[in-house]
Design a protein around this motif. Structure first.
Motif, PDB file in Angstrom:
ATOM      1  N   GLY A   1      22.667 -42.802   4.543  1.00 52.21           N
ATOM      2  CA  GLY A   1      23.738 -44.717   3.860  1.00 52.21           C
ATOM      3  C   GLY A   1      25.157 -44.268   4.397  1.00 52.21           C
ATOM      4  N   PHE A   2      25.644 -44.908   4.848  1.00 55.46           N
ATOM      5  CA  PHE A   2      27.486 -45.140   4.789  1.00 55.46           C
ATOM      6  C   PHE A   2      27.905 -46.012   4.315  1.00 55.46           C
ATOM      7  N   VAL A   3      29.083 -45.537   3.521  1.00 54.63           N
ATOM      8  CA  VAL A   3      29.865 -47.121   3.556  1.00 54.63           C
ATOM      9  C   VAL A   3      31.163 -46.701   3.765  1.00 54.63           C
ATOM     10  N   PRO A   4      31.525 -47.318   4.977  1.00 51.23           N
ATOM     11  CA  PRO A   4      33.050 -47.219   4.716  1.00 51.23           C
ATOM     12  C   PRO A   4      34.404 -47.838   4.743  1.00 51.23           C
ATOM     13  N   THR A   5      35.310 -46.924   3.536  1.00 53.06           N
ATOM     14  CA  THR A   5      36.105 -47.719   2.776  1.00 53.06           C
ATOM     15  C   THR A   5      37.617 -47.704   3.327  1.00 53.06           C
ATOM     16  N   MET A   6      38.555 -48.541   2.825  1.00 51.01           N
ATOM     17  CA  MET A   6      39.935 -47.767   2.417  1.00 51.01           C
ATOM     18  C   MET A   6      40.940 -46.934   1.870  1.00 51.01           C
ATOM     19  N   GLY A   7      39.629 -46.885   0.708  1.00 49.51           N
ATOM     20  CA  GLY A   7      40.108 -46.371  -0.129  1.00 49.51           C
ATOM     21  C   GLY A   7      40.237 -47.770  -1.725  1.00 49.51           C
ATOM     22  N   ALA A   8      40.894 -46.919  -3.137  1.00 45.04           N
ATOM     23  CA  ALA A   8      41.563 -48.134  -3.468  1.00 45.04           C
ATOM     24  C   ALA A   8      39.902 -48.791  -4.453  1.00 45.04           C
ATOM     25  N   LEU A   9      39.697 -47.847  -4.917  1.00 47.45           N
ATOM     26  CA  LEU A   9      37.771 -48.116  -4.666  1.00 47.45           C
ATOM     27  C   LEU A   9      37.827 -49.096  -5.646  1.00 47.45           C
ATOM     28  N   HIS A  10      36.953 -50.646  -5.763  1.00 52.15           N
ATOM     29  CA  HIS A  10      36.615 -50.951  -6.891  1.00 52.15           C
ATOM     30  C   HIS A  10      35.475 -51.363  -6.834  1.00 52.15           C
ATOM     31  N   GLU A  11      34.795 -52.334  -8.116  1.00 54.42           N
ATOM     32  CA  GLU A  11      33.230 -52.960  -8.269  1.00 54.42           C
ATOM     33  C   GLU A  11      32.699 -53.157  -6.695  1.00 54.42           C
ATOM     34  N   GLY A  12      33.309 -53.836  -6.181  1.00 53.42           N
ATOM     35  CA  GLY A  12      33.082 -54.318  -4.585  1.00 53.42           C
ATOM     36  C   GLY A  12      32.400 -53.326  -4.391  1.00 53.42           C
ATOM     37  N   HIS A  13      32.906 -52.469  -3.856  1.00 53.14           N
ATOM     38  CA  HIS A  13      32.424 -50.956  -2.781  1.00 53.14           C
ATOM     39  C   HIS A  13      31.760 -50.503  -4.147  1.00 53.14           C
ATOM     40  N   LEU A  14      31.456 -49.933  -5.138  1.00 54.83           N
ATOM     41  CA  LEU A  14      30.323 -49.360  -6.308  1.00 54.83           C
ATOM     42  C   LEU A  14      29.385 -49.674  -5.489  1.00 54.83           C
ATOM     43  N   SER A  15      29.358 -51.246  -5.476  1.00 52.90           N
ATOM     44  CA  SER A  15      27.829 -51.573  -5.597  1.00 52.90           C
ATOM     45  C   SER A  15      27.930 -51.372  -3.970  1.00 52.90           C
ATOM     46  N   LEU A  16      28.292 -51.379  -3.546  1.00 54.29           N
ATOM     47  CA  LEU A  16      27.876 -51.143  -1.329  1.00 54.29           C
ATOM     48  C   LEU A  16      27.133 -49.628  -1.712  1.00 54.29           C
ATOM     49  N   LEU A  17      27.806 -48.907  -3.027  1.00 60.55           N
ATOM     50  CA  LEU A  17      27.120 -47.052  -2.734  1.00 60.55           C
ATOM     51  C   LEU A  17      25.874 -48.021  -3.781  1.00 60.55           C
ATOM     52  N   ARG A  18      25.644 -48.078  -4.216  1.00 64.18           N
ATOM     53  CA  ARG A  18      24.336 -48.267  -5.273  1.00 64.18           C
ATOM     54  C   ARG A  18      23.195 -48.400  -4.186  1.00 64.18           C
ATOM     55  N   ALA A  19      23.713 -49.913  -3.283  1.00 64.69           N
ATOM     56  CA  ALA A  19      23.208 -50.106  -2.379  1.00 64.69           C
ATOM     57  C   ALA A  19      22.297 -48.678  -1.786  1.00 64.69           C
ATOM     58  N   ALA A  20      23.666 -48.477  -0.997  1.00 61.17           N
ATOM     59  CA  ALA A  20      23.081 -46.957  -0.433  1.00 61.17           C
ATOM     60  C   ALA A  20      22.455 -45.792  -0.872  1.00 61.17           C
ATOM     61  N   ARG A  21      22.752 -45.782  -1.768  1.00 54.75           N
ATOM     62  CA  ARG A  21      22.334 -44.629  -2.318  1.00 54.75           C
ATOM     63  C   ARG A  21      20.524 -45.363  -3.082  1.00 54.75           C
ATOM     64  N   ALA A  22      19.936 -46.438  -3.645  1.00 51.06           N
ATOM     65  CA  ALA A  22      19.050 -46.537  -3.203  1.00 51.06           C
ATOM     66  C   ALA A  22      18.218 -46.832  -2.682  1.00 51.06           C
ATOM     67  N   ALA A  23      18.434 -46.392  -1.300  1.00 53.43           N
ATOM     68  CA  ALA A  23      18.015 -46.553   0.377  1.00 53.43           C
ATOM     69  C   ALA A  23      17.919 -44.980   1.339  1.00 53.43           C
ATOM     70  N   HIS A  24      19.019 -44.180   0.564  1.00 53.50           N
ATOM     71  CA  HIS A  24      18.506 -43.191   1.711  1.00 53.50           C
ATOM     72  C   HIS A  24      18.664 -41.927   0.582  1.00 53.50           C
ATOM     73  N   GLY A  25      18.376 -41.237   1.080  1.00 55.72           N
ATOM     74  CA  GLY A  25      17.788 -39.652   1.141  1.00 55.72           C
ATOM     75  C   GLY A  25      20.232 -39.083   0.894  1.00 55.72           C
ATOM     76  N   THR A  26      20.296 -39.307   1.604  1.00 55.69           N
ATOM     77  CA  THR A  26      22.296 -39.132   1.898  1.00 55.69           C
ATOM     78  C   THR A  26      23.129 -40.060   1.438  1.00 55.69           C
ATOM     79  N   VAL A  27      23.996 -40.309   1.077  1.00 61.27           N
ATOM     80  CA  VAL A  27      24.745 -41.027   0.773  1.00 61.27           C
ATOM     81  C   VAL A  27      26.084 -40.235   0.928  1.00 61.27           C
ATOM     82  N   VAL A  28      27.118 -41.731   2.316  1.00 62.16           N
ATOM     83  CA  VAL A  28      28.292 -41.127   2.920  1.00 62.16           C
ATOM     84  C   VAL A  28      28.937 -42.001   2.161  1.00 62.16           C
ATOM     85  N   LEU A  29      30.591 -41.173   1.830  1.00 56.59           N
ATOM     86  CA  LEU A  29      31.428 -42.299   1.792  1.00 56.59           C
ATOM     87  C   LEU A  29      32.543 -42.165   2.796  1.00 56.59           C
TER      88      LEU A  29
END
Lengths: 285, 285
Positions: free
Chosen positions: A23-51
């Motif tokens: 699962g992949f979450v592409p960002t421009m950094g300056a992470l906030h709760e919006g990004h973290l919600s994407l990471l949670r969705a990815a974490r729940a669905a995939h063996g490996t999470v790439v940010l």
């Protein structure tokens, strides 16, 4: 969590992890709760999470200060680690755009040319399309996660993934909001205290439109006027406020089907965008 | 050999074959000895050989008759089978460009804009870059094979593969020629008997340039004049005849390093291109 600076290392490290799903979450950094919600969705669905964290120079327009975009890698690393990211890809610009780089991926039509495309210029979405293509080719994830706040970007990415045949499912996640409704955005940190209060006018405008549709108003211009009243505040400049088809982005005159209200404003030096899906169905049912 | 019409089937069939290595030869069909030499190179190096045959509408310019491009699928299938092709991918246009398709991959700079780019218009190489990107994303071969006859296309493909980070090695193979030197091309079938004889002027022009360089001529204009004499024949129109840097395609004024002589001519309704690497080193050694 491993921090990776080069495409070659990322490619090599991903190879043995593919069978467990990526699962992949592409960002421009300056992470906030919006990004973290994407990471949670990815974490729940995939063996490996790439940010990925890459402030992409190609998608900033001339007037905008690339250098002023918020950056805090140390904090981003902490948040990523806490969110269960396995691989954090944070390349330098020269790794993505080496000397001699001359290739552009470009999406045509209203999806790229209206709203943000018109306001920020053609180069903005070309920059987005090119870097997202590169990252999806590099990471080749099973799914990539994007926020619906940037709904036009989400449409653009869906278009280019379908058109280029990239083997990745694109997942759009709900906009995460502050208690007063302001959409979480890396740009919010640029707002001074008074500007921050003023920014609540943006979700208020969206709410006014939702209320209008609930009351049975179908005329797009009337809905636009009601939403616009909430934005009529000194110090707040409206760039656009438009009712458009949720897939084609063509202008909508009468709201008889789900319609997106999209807004961009400037408050001081900060540019904010937001959107809401207006669904007339509930009043008919 | 399996004939495949859809991207989904090709993707599925390739998956279990990846570990043995995949070599890919993308073509527009009308296979000739040039293509077969690419297939032989791929066959020698990879467990699986994929050939694509797709007459790409996007790379034909307005003036050119896409419908007139030679097609003979039955013969192509025989030749492919005899060449040891494992998977022949021959999609319909709608499979590559489904409804709503709006994405273009574009390479900027002299590599795309000079010579063929100038003669055939910007859309030609955009069409090439887009379809080659799609095919490389789909097949994800270890190596893809292209003829040096289309040396500008080869440069363009190398550029976009490097820029997008596509994990494929691009192999350029020598031009295959007829006994009189004419480069093998699918377009040669369009030449009538008299036109075919006239076409020998093209390799003769290249030979004249090679001879001039061997004689110690370094002035590009003088070399160009000598090559041009061979082309000065009734019924043969020169589109361009240029000495350029072999990588940047910038014009060369004095041949002190390997330089490409590139030529495009029209004979009747047929357009032919060819090129030769002029290497001044032998006369210095």
């Amino acid at each position: 969590m491993r921090i990776i600076r080069t495409a070659a290392e990322l490619r090599a490290r991903l190879e043995p992890l593919r069978s467990g799903g990526i699962g992949f979450v592409p960002t421009m950094g300056a992470l906030h709760e919006g990004h973290l919600s994407l990471l949670r969705a990815a974490r729940a669905a995939h063996g490996t999470v790439v940010l990925s964290i890459f402030v992409n120079p190609a998608q900033f327009d001339r007037g905008e200060d690339l250098a002023a975009y918020p950056r805090d890698e140390a904090r981003d690393i902490e948040l990523a680690e806490a969110s269960g990211v396995d691989l954090l890809f944070a390349p330098e610009a020269g790794e993505i755009y080496p000397p001699g780089f001359r290739t552009t991926v470009s999406v045509g039509g209203a999806v790229a040319e209206s709203l943000e495309g018109a306001a920020r210029g053609r180069a903005h979405f070309d920059g987005v399309a090119t870097v997202v293509s590169k990252l999806l080719i590099l990471v080749r994830p099973d799914a990539a996660y994007f926020g619906r706040k940037d709904f036009q970007q989400l449409l653009l990415v869906r278009r280019l993934v379908a058109d280029l045949g990239l083997p990745t499912r694109i997942v759009g996640c709900p906009t995460v909001r502050e208690p007063d409704g302001l959409a979480r955005s890396s740009r919010n940190v640029g707002l001074g205290p008074e500007e921050r209060r003023l920014a609540a006018a943006v979700p208020a405008a969206l709410s006014a439109a939702v209320a209008a549709v609930r009351q049975g108003v179908a005329d797009a211009e009337e809905i636009r006027i009601r939403a616009g009243r909430a934005l009529d505040r000194p110090g707040l400049g409206v760039e656009y406020l438009a009712l458009v088809h949720p897939e084609t982005l063509e202008p909508v005159a009468v709201v008889t089907a789900p319609t997106v209200l999209a807004v961009a404003v400037r408050i001081g030096a900060t540019r904010l965008i937001d959107n809401e899906l207006l669904d007339p169905a509930p009043i008919e049912g």
